[in-house]
Design an enzyme around this catalytic site. Sequence first.
Site, short mmCIF file in Angstrom:
data_model
loop_
_atom_site.label_atom_id
_atom_site.label_comp_id
_atom_site.label_asym_id
_atom_site.label_seq_id
_atom_site.Cartn_x
_atom_site.Cartn_y
_atom_site.Cartn_z
N CYS A 1 0.95 4.29 -2.67
CA CYS A 1 1.97 3.25 -2.86
C CYS A 1 1.60 2.30 -3.98
O CYS A 1 2.47 1.70 -4.61
CB CYS A 1 2.19 2.49 -1.55
SG CYS A 1 0.73 1.62 -0.93
N GLU B 1 5.21 -1.83 5.33
CA GLU B 1 4.52 -1.70 4.04
C GLU B 1 5.14 -0.47 3.38
O GLU B 1 4.93 0.65 3.81
CB GLU B 1 3.01 -1.53 4.26
CG GLU B 1 2.19 -1.88 3.02
CD GLU B 1 2.17 -0.75 2.00
OE1 GLU B 1 2.87 -0.90 0.96
OE2 GLU B 1 1.50 0.25 2.23
#
Length: 484
Positions: A285, A251
């Site tokens: 993120c 990720e």
Amino acid sequence: MTLLDSAVWGTRFFSDGWQDAVHAQPVVEPATGNQLATVGLATAEDAGRAAARAAEAQRDWAATSPQRRAAVLRRAGELFTRYAAEVGEWLVREAGSVRSKADFEVGLAVGECFECAALPTHPQGEVLTSEEARWSFARRRPAGVVSVIAPFNFPLILGLRSVAPALALGNAVLLKPDPRTAVSGGVVIARIFEEAGLPPGVLHLLPGDASVGRAVVEAPEVRVVSFTGSTPVGRAIGEQAGRLLKRAHLELGGNNALVVLPGADVGKAASAGAFGSYMHQGQICMTTGRHIVHESLLEEYTAALAAKAAALPVGDPAREDVALGPIIDRRQLERVHGIVTDSVAAGATLVAGGEIVGNGYRATVLSGLTTDMPAWREEIFGPVAPVIGFSTVEEASRIVDDCEYGLSVGILGDVGTAMRLADLIDSGKIHINEQTVGDEPNAPFGGVKASGTGSRFGGAAANVEAFTETQWVTVRPDIADYPF
């Protein structure tokens, strides 16, 4: 004694109990530069020993009854609830979180543990049809030893969201947190599961440098690597794992877009955009890194967003009621400022912010950009909101997808138009009439393109896929007849 009394863990790391470390480093408060404590660091050799011990302990843990494993996860959730204030204080002091973000992160940790407590009793396979006179099954078994490498920004939840499901499904875990947040991203998790009754040897905490990171990937006992962090590091880990024929769940970064459609409520849209870009100083993120606004609203939206930015105080969240805390360290702070100044030098207009304040950065708005400017192309990881206009839905989709990342997109305005736009966009997550930052323990989480290897976190399906192996089993009533 409190959960995080440093007399237990200071200068130690957790591997079959708290072991004295050869090396240690100060735990630094990013808002002030003050030392909060000292944390022990593991070595690559420590990681190798931990992997061997984890493989041994994992066999007994996998054989533990589902209800007992579930009870450990439930107990962990209860302990996070009990010690929420103490854990939250570490997130404020060590990670630079404002208090609302710290409270939100601890709440996610509670939910993650309770959600994962259901995994041990989740169906572990399926009955298959067969052309032969036999029963045929596909069953899920624990992968074995899982390495979890987690970042600094949401240190608790971004480690726990892999640690908790991996443990629940019968794996042992090697956890390597970012050394800058080794307490809130590591010691907290180790202490919670220690108190929750997890057997010795099943979870190992290994803060350290890049050599430790390599070791927890390369250890022969490790079968799965779960990494959250930057795209360049993720690429290297993916290559390393691929060479060793190990699964890597990655990720990675994002440069996420918020699209404001014609007719949208500008006040609400600016509020959503400000939250998406400035929550936790933009160090997420999923941060809104690109604001793509219909030309009919561009001027009004930019002004409204700038007003929001100008009203957000920056400071030390442990001592002041602020909206933005510090950037994690000076190197990253200077990188953020450099991207802003380089973009202004290239012709962008600084509408708000653009200033270093102590160890933080003012909420910033940039307009007049072109899509080749660094503030538009790069993942900034700071509180910067670049704004650009569009005229048609098709143009908006092209601008959104003209990016190496594909993690999260928010679309604000008419739902029908938003649905049509959503069908044109390549992204791991799309939120209609919400900004780009969102996470729930039961929801799949992941990105496409340079944002990672898809949804490998969250929800029973993703977690079972991530942390188990599939085994084919057949059963006959008698030994089969063969022609030899």
